[in-house]
Motif scaffolding. Structure first.
Motif, PDB file in Angstrom:
ATOM      1  N   VAL A 113     -10.215  -8.194   6.968  1.00 33.59           N
ATOM      2  CA  VAL A 113     -11.540  -8.088   6.351  1.00 33.59           C
ATOM      3  C   VAL A 113     -11.724  -9.223   5.353  1.00 33.59           C
ATOM      4  N   PHE A 114     -12.878  -9.867   5.417  1.00 32.93           N
ATOM      5  CA  PHE A 114     -13.186 -10.917   4.454  1.00 32.93           C
ATOM      6  C   PHE A 114     -14.240 -10.432   3.484  1.00 32.93           C
ATOM      7  N   SER A 115     -14.109 -10.818   2.241  1.00 34.23           N
ATOM      8  CA  SER A 115     -15.082 -10.359   1.252  1.00 34.23           C
ATOM      9  C   SER A 115     -16.386 -11.154   1.339  1.00 34.23           C
ATOM     10  N   ALA A 135     -12.942  -2.448   3.908  1.00 33.77           N
ATOM     11  CA  ALA A 135     -11.654  -2.736   3.269  1.00 33.77           C
ATOM     12  C   ALA A 135     -10.889  -1.433   3.020  1.00 33.77           C
ATOM     13  N   GLN A 136     -11.609  -0.390   2.601  1.00 34.22           N
ATOM     14  CA  GLN A 136     -10.944   0.872   2.290  1.00 34.22           C
ATOM     15  C   GLN A 136     -10.449   1.564   3.555  1.00 34.22           C
ATOM     16  N   VAL A 196     -18.672  -4.214   3.118  1.00 32.52           N
ATOM     17  CA  VAL A 196     -17.305  -4.736   3.098  1.00 32.52           C
ATOM     18  C   VAL A 196     -16.347  -3.812   2.347  1.00 32.52           C
ATOM     19  N   MET A 197     -16.825  -3.102   1.316  1.00 28.85           N
ATOM     20  CA  MET A 197     -15.925  -2.240   0.559  1.00 28.85           C
ATOM     21  C   MET A 197     -15.427  -1.087   1.428  1.00 28.85           C
ATOM     22  N   VAL A 228     -14.055 -12.408  -6.123  1.00 27.55           N
ATOM     23  CA  VAL A 228     -13.986 -12.391  -4.664  1.00 27.55           C
ATOM     24  C   VAL A 228     -12.542 -12.534  -4.165  1.00 27.55           C
ATOM     25  N   SER A 256      -9.618  -0.010   6.286  1.00 30.43           N
ATOM     26  CA  SER A 256      -8.487  -0.809   6.786  1.00 30.43           C
ATOM     27  C   SER A 256      -7.227  -0.490   5.999  1.00 30.43           C
ATOM     28  N   ALA A 257      -7.371  -0.240   4.688  1.00 28.02           N
ATOM     29  CA  ALA A 257      -6.209   0.114   3.862  1.00 28.02           C
ATOM     30  C   ALA A 257      -5.558   1.389   4.385  1.00 28.02           C
ATOM     31  N   VAL A 258      -6.380   2.358   4.778  1.00 23.31           N
ATOM     32  CA  VAL A 258      -5.842   3.631   5.271  1.00 23.31           C
ATOM     33  C   VAL A 258      -5.090   3.409   6.582  1.00 23.31           C
ATOM     34  N   ALA A 307      -9.954  -3.121  -3.682  1.00 30.28           N
ATOM     35  CA  ALA A 307     -10.607  -2.094  -2.859  1.00 30.28           C
ATOM     36  C   ALA A 307      -9.559  -1.301  -2.088  1.00 30.28           C
ATOM     37  N   GLN A 308      -8.546  -1.975  -1.578  1.00 27.90           N
ATOM     38  CA  GLN A 308      -7.528  -1.302  -0.771  1.00 27.90           C
ATOM     39  C   GLN A 308      -6.649  -0.402  -1.632  1.00 27.90           C
ATOM     40  N   SER A 354     -18.146  -5.579  -4.758  1.00 27.85           N
ATOM     41  CA  SER A 354     -17.763  -6.739  -3.952  1.00 27.85           C
ATOM     42  C   SER A 354     -18.241  -8.047  -4.579  1.00 27.85           C
ATOM     43  N   VAL A 403     -10.787  -8.989  -4.829  1.00 22.10           N
ATOM     44  CA  VAL A 403     -11.533  -7.751  -4.626  1.00 22.10           C
ATOM     45  C   VAL A 403     -11.018  -6.956  -3.433  1.00 22.10           C
ATOM     46  N   MET A 404     -10.515  -7.628  -2.405  1.00 24.81           N
ATOM     47  CA  MET A 404     -10.043  -6.889  -1.235  1.00 24.81           C
ATOM     48  C   MET A 404      -8.821  -6.045  -1.603  1.00 24.81           C
ATOM     49  N   VAL A 446     -21.645  -8.048   2.559  1.00 24.21           N
ATOM     50  CA  VAL A 446     -21.286  -7.569   1.226  1.00 24.21           C
ATOM     51  C   VAL A 446     -21.546  -6.066   1.076  1.00 24.21           C
ATOM     52  N   ALA A 458      -8.649   2.654  -2.447  1.00 25.90           N
ATOM     53  CA  ALA A 458      -8.714   3.575  -1.301  1.00 25.90           C
ATOM     54  C   ALA A 458      -7.483   4.477  -1.281  1.00 25.90           C
ATOM     55  N   LEU A 506      -2.524  -8.537  11.013  1.00 26.91           N
ATOM     56  CA  LEU A 506      -3.957  -8.691  10.748  1.00 26.91           C
ATOM     57  C   LEU A 506      -4.459  -9.906  11.519  1.00 26.91           C
ATOM     58  N   LEU A 548       0.837  -1.203   0.000  1.00 25.18           N
ATOM     59  CA  LEU A 548       0.000   0.000   0.000  1.00 25.18           C
ATOM     60  C   LEU A 548       0.876   1.258   0.000  1.00 25.18           C
TER      61      LEU A 548
END
Lengths: 185, 185
Positions: B70-72, B83-84, B79-80, A76, B86-88, A83-84, A72, A79-80, B76, A87, B102, A46
């Motif tokens: 985070v699980f996809s 995930a976003q 979750v996006m 699958v 958590s990325a930050v 999404a990250q 999402s 996708v995580m 649903v 972001a 994690l 990231l």
């Protein structure tokens, strides 16, 4: 207008800068891919995506950033990460006050090929034609990033008219809360 | 060791700092929630999450950051955003060179209650007992962030032994690529 398109991903994040206005020939300013090693830990990946996006913003100073909207439902497994990475791209642009627009893959395909269900090859072929390139940009993530930027330039006039109408309505009705600046679509 | 636990979310991002070592009573250093308005655009929300996490890192200087994995598959709809956010959080910590771990929700629940399927109330009750608090932290996101930090402190000894074993193996077999620093688990 100058738009940075971002096709988000952790392994390959496509980036492409297009300049122009709807109804006139468009110009490619730059295209590339920000890559991060699949065996690195998520945090380092990231940070690498952030550094890559920052470089593109520094170098090309886009007025808008167009990012693919991640769903999402699809892919699958990946996708995580998508999404990250998205972001991070949205964060980098928003921190600088650059408006961010999200476009769905179907919107992008429909904008450049006329069909929301076009395949990668068709998108690549149309990007090549619309930007008058010698060959389709590779990998596909780079072509997708350019397609996102083109889609944004072509959709922007309609979106601007809509935002102006909403702003006008808000200014006439003082009790309505103001529309946040740079609202994503 | 001092650990910042982060229960990621766009509307409510739980944060909690716990200090201690496995086998001794733990101490809560701070707990709270980073909130962003649901009607703001995604870019502004991600910038607000970044600013909130940065404040917690500045103020409490944790040695580790533990973030919920985070699980996809689940939730649903949300979750996006999760995930976003958590990325930050992962990006903020990694930029400072703070190792990020994690942990799955079941790992956290199992660590503090003994059962991976414990409910929110049970997690809240155990966090209250383990940190010797007068009442369960509210909202649940704040309690979950503390549970993440506790989980990390208790799991860390085993993980450190594992990482040391892998590093030792790598140093004896020079052809094996080295383990990246601060690898997330």
């Amino acid at each position: 207008m100058r738009v940075l398109g971002v096709d988000p991903g952790l392994t390959r994040c496509g980036v492409g800068v297009v300049e122009g206005v709807a109804g006139r020939p468009l110009t490619m300013v730059g295209v590339g891919v920000v890559r991060t090693p699949a065996d690195a830990d998520l945090g380092h990946r990231l940070v690498a995506v952030e550094q890559g996006i920052e470089q593109w913003l520094d170098e090309h100073r886009p007025e808008y950033v167009a990012v693919e909207r991640v769903f999402s439902q699809h892919n699958v497994r990946t996708v995580m990460g998508t999404a990250q990475a998205s972001a991070v791209a949205i964060l980098c642009a928003s921190r600088r006050g650059i408006p961010v627009a999200l476009h769905t893959p179907s919107e992008v395909k429909a904008a450049v090929t006329g069909s929301g269900r076009a395949d990668k090859a068709q998108v690549g072929a149309m990007v090549t034609r619309l930007l008058r390139l010698a060959a389709p940009p590779k990998p596909a993530d780079a072509a997708d990033a350019l397609a996102l930027a083109i889609c944004h330039i072509w959709r922007a006039p309609a979106q601007n008219r809509l935002q102006q109408a909403v702003a006008l309505h808000a200014s006439r009705a003082p009790r309505t809360p103001p529309v946040p600046k740079g609202r994503t679509t």
